[in-house]
Design an enzyme around this catalytic site. Structure first.
Site, PDB file in Angstrom:
ATOM      1  N   HIS A  44      90.890  -3.955  63.601  1.00  0.00           N
ATOM      2  CA  HIS A  44      89.810  -3.128  63.037  1.00  0.00           C
ATOM      3  C   HIS A  44      88.477  -3.863  62.971  1.00  0.00           C
ATOM      4  CE1 HIS A  44      92.143   0.427  61.697  1.00  0.00           C
ATOM      5  NE2 HIS A  44      93.123  -0.430  61.898  1.00  0.00           N
ATOM      6  N   ASP A  96      80.236  -5.787  62.778  1.00  0.00           N
ATOM      7  CA  ASP A  96      81.187  -4.843  62.196  1.00  0.00           C
ATOM      8  C   ASP A  96      82.078  -4.303  63.302  1.00  0.00           C
ATOM      9  OD1 ASP A  96      82.271  -3.338  60.096  1.00  0.00           O
ATOM     10  OD2 ASP A  96      80.283  -2.794  59.336  1.00  0.00           O
TER      11      ASP A  96
HETATM   12  P1  ADQ Z   1      85.283  -1.879  56.180  1.00  0.00           P
HETATM   13  O1  ADQ Z   1      84.720  -3.243  56.399  1.00  0.00           O
HETATM   14  O2  ADQ Z   1      85.812  -1.626  54.846  1.00  0.00           O
HETATM   15  O3  ADQ Z   1      86.384  -1.520  57.263  1.00  0.00           O
HETATM   16  P2  ADQ Z   1      83.758   0.639  56.854  1.00  0.00           P
HETATM   17  O4  ADQ Z   1      84.236   1.062  58.174  1.00  0.00           O
HETATM   18  O5  ADQ Z   1      82.317   0.845  56.658  1.00  0.00           O
HETATM   19  O6  ADQ Z   1      84.032  -0.881  56.527  1.00  0.00           O
HETATM   20  O7  ADQ Z   1      84.532   1.489  55.781  1.00  0.00           O
HETATM   21  C1  ADQ Z   1      84.228   1.461  54.450  1.00  0.00           C
HETATM   22  C2  ADQ Z   1      84.799   2.696  53.762  1.00  0.00           C
HETATM   23  O8  ADQ Z   1      84.724   2.498  52.367  1.00  0.00           O
HETATM   24  C3  ADQ Z   1      84.038   3.959  54.086  1.00  0.00           C
HETATM   25  O9  ADQ Z   1      84.909   5.060  54.123  1.00  0.00           O
HETATM   26  C4  ADQ Z   1      83.067   4.072  52.914  1.00  0.00           C
HETATM   27  O10 ADQ Z   1      82.730   5.395  52.548  1.00  0.00           O
HETATM   28  C5  ADQ Z   1      83.817   3.439  51.809  1.00  0.00           C
HETATM   29  N1  ADQ Z   1      82.875   2.755  50.918  1.00  0.00           N
HETATM   30  C6  ADQ Z   1      82.000   1.778  51.239  1.00  0.00           C
HETATM   31  N2  ADQ Z   1      81.277   1.425  50.163  1.00  0.00           N
HETATM   32  C7  ADQ Z   1      81.701   2.201  49.160  1.00  0.00           C
HETATM   33  C8  ADQ Z   1      81.353   2.301  47.795  1.00  0.00           C
HETATM   34  N3  ADQ Z   1      80.433   1.515  47.252  1.00  0.00           N
HETATM   35  N4  ADQ Z   1      82.000   3.214  47.046  1.00  0.00           N
HETATM   36  C9  ADQ Z   1      82.959   3.984  47.587  1.00  0.00           C
HETATM   37  N5  ADQ Z   1      83.339   3.936  48.866  1.00  0.00           N
HETATM   38  C10 ADQ Z   1      82.723   3.045  49.638  1.00  0.00           C
HETATM   39  C11 ADQ Z   1      87.029  -2.197  58.356  1.00  0.00           C
HETATM   40  C12 ADQ Z   1      86.090  -2.762  59.402  1.00  0.00           C
HETATM   41  C13 ADQ Z   1      85.165  -1.672  59.934  1.00  0.00           C
HETATM   42  C14 ADQ Z   1      85.991  -0.495  60.470  1.00  0.00           C
HETATM   43  C15 ADQ Z   1      87.035  -0.070  59.468  1.00  0.00           C
HETATM   44  C16 ADQ Z   1      88.003   0.949  60.054  1.00  0.00           C
HETATM   45  O11 ADQ Z   1      85.337  -3.847  58.882  1.00  0.00           O
HETATM   46  O12 ADQ Z   1      84.321  -2.175  60.952  1.00  0.00           O
HETATM   47  O13 ADQ Z   1      85.143   0.588  60.723  1.00  0.00           O
HETATM   48  O14 ADQ Z   1      87.819  -1.176  59.002  1.00  0.00           O
HETATM   49  O15 ADQ Z   1      88.562   0.483  61.227  1.00  0.00           O
END
Ligand code: ADQ
Length: 453
Positions: free
Chosen positions: A154, A362
């Site tokens: 991921h 990311d």
């Molecule tokens: P993450 O690094 O966690 O995931 P991301 O893909 O942006 O990053 O997902 C974060 C999730 O958490 C989103 O659904 C978002 O809405 C939620 N979120 C973020 N901040 C929040 C907050 N303050 N309150 C509530 N919810 C919040 C890892 C990888 C990414 C990849 C994903 C999926 O680092 O690059 O996209 O896995 O493969």
């Protein structure tokens, strides 16, 4: 039909109430079909739990195991988040490697495999997720598993020059060759992996990205993860009529809002984002008092020192910027260090004229897709997206920026704030099509199609 078995570090059981910020759980949770077995760590630390505890919900079986305190510190805090995470996000300056922790990582990966093995059926398709579990496939093979095994990363993969810094880099690469299919979000990550395999294991991949290592064929695929955009759009529309969105609107007094939502992680580029907002107010003073930034940073991995240091430095940075620009009735940056519910987040995205998604690296970044899904067609906001997020390979109509250049990001925010409705609609329509096409079901089906014999 073969059963799908998902293996991930943390299992998201639907009865867990607290909001959790984390891409993998969110994405996998909405792509599950009845009959699936989801196996992984319970999130609990203790002595017991060496045999899996089973839960059933909506036709899905959840099997969880516990780890001990020492295991947790070695494989999760130490090796996974102290060494692998920085390495795979190009942060060699943060790479904190210790042999003992790597031994702990190998041990826990083998323990996952041992606990999973008795639950497996002969024709299961086993899909293992993410960097905490690179070596589960190899351990399953060592125990005689003959099922088709797939792995999905991921987060980004790095080119050979970077992987070379990891003392056990070759070991991990060999471990990944135990899978039948290895998947990445983007072609960039996949090519970096193939380049490492070529450099360090001496194999030559075929045109289609498959290769043979020690008599086993390994396929590689790019399979960008997506969100359930329709559902998210509905949540956002409903939320925009609710009390919290009314409160945020009232608090803005018709000023524009720029929003960022991330786990509080150094890969997300939060200091750079704040400095860019500082540059905006400095270089384009017409926006002072006219725009507020809301940064919701969910605290994450607080037992890793780097994350505590980051939090302290962000506190200082926000204080400094707010101190310099605030008026008695306006502050530039509203900063919260906790998770919001999906409903509030969706509603706030919809209110925001600008979505700031500016990670330094990311894998994908789901916030970028959620922000697009949450917009109203009549008055959509503008997404500013780092070119180093996997999502930039798909979301080309966003304002694509280099997050290391505060001036460039400040100019993009200015462009977003002054963009005519016609251009905003055009960009959003194009992005909407891409986001709607990439459902979690499509993500899972693409991977399964590659994994099936
Ligand atoms: P993450 O690094 O966690 O995931 P991301 O893909 O942006 O990053 O997902 C974060 C999730 O958490 C989103 O659904 C978002 O809405 C939620 N979120 C973020 N901040 C929040 C907050 N303050 N309150 C509530 N919810 C919040 C890892 C990888 C990414 C990849 C994903 C999926 O680092 O690059 O996209 O896995 O493969």
């Amino acid at each position: 039909m073969s059963r799908l078995v998902i293996v991930s570090n943390r299992v998201q059981i639907p009865t867990e109430k607290a909001p959790r910020a984390g891409g993998l759980a969110v994405a996998l949770g909405s792509g599950l079909v009845p009959g699936t077995l989801w196996f992984g760590w319970s999130g609990k630390r203790g002595h017991g739990g060496r045999t899996p505890t089973l839960h059933e919900a909506q036709g899905v079986t959840y099997a969880t195991i516990d780890v001990t305190d020492k295991e947790y510190h070695d494989y999760y805090v130490g090796f996974s988040n102290g060494a692998l995470w920085p390495l795979l996000h190009y942060r060699l300056d943060f790479l904190d490697y210790a042999r003992g922790q790597y031994a702990g990582y190998r041990h826990v990966n083998a323990y996952f495999a041992e606990a999973l093995q008795p639950l497996l059926k002969e024709d299961d398709l086993v899909w293992i997720h993410d960097y905490q579990l690179f070596l589960v496939g190899e351990a399953l093979r060592a125990q005689g598993a003959r099922q088709r095994l797939g792995f999905f990363l991921h987060i980004p993969f790095v080119p050979p020059e970077i992987l070379d810094a990891m003392p056990c880099g070759r070991d991990l690469l060999r471990g990944l060759c135990a899978y039948d299919v290895v998947g990445f979000h983007t072609d960039d990550h996949r090519h970096a992996f193939l380049s490492c395999v070529q450099t360090f294991l001496g194999v030559s991949p075929a045109e289609d990205g498959s290769f043979v290592y020690e008599g086993r064929e390994v396929r590689t695929i790019s399979d960008p993860i997506g969100i359930d955009a329709e559902e998210f759009a509905n949540i956002a529309a409903r939320s925009s009529r609710g009390a919290e969105v009314r409160r945020i609107r009232e608090s803005l007094f018709s000023r524009a809002l720029a929003i960022g939502a991330d786990r509080l992680d150094y890969s997300k580029g939060l200091p750079n984002r704040f400095r860019a907002f500082d540059r905006l107010l400095d270089r384009f003073p017409e926006h002072r008092g006219q725009v507020s930034m809301l940064q919701v940073a969910a605290r994450s991995r607080e037992d890793v020192d780097r994350y505590l240091q980051l939090r302290r430095s962000l506190d200082r940075l926000v204080g400094d910027i707010n101190g310099r620009y605030s008026e008695f009735d306006w502050i530039p940056i509203r900063y919260m260090t906790r998770a919001l519910t999906r409903k509030s987040l969706a509603g706030f995205y919809r209110v925001a004229r600008v979505g700031l998604v500016t990670p330094l690296r990311d894998g994908m970044n789901l916030v970028a897709k959620e922000y697009i899904a949450a917009q109203s067609s009549a008055d959509p906001g503008v997404l500013i997206l780092s070119r180093f997020a996997g999502a930039a390979e798909e979301l080309k109509e966003a304002l694509i920026v280099n997050p290391f250049d505060a001036d460039e990001v400040a100019e993009a925010i200015n462009q977003a704030l002054t963009m005519e409705l016609g251009e905003r609609k055009e960009r959003w329509q194009a992005l909407r099509e891409r986001v709607w096409a990439g459902t979690p079901q499509r993500f899972t089906e693409t991977f399964m199609a590659a994994l099936r014999p």
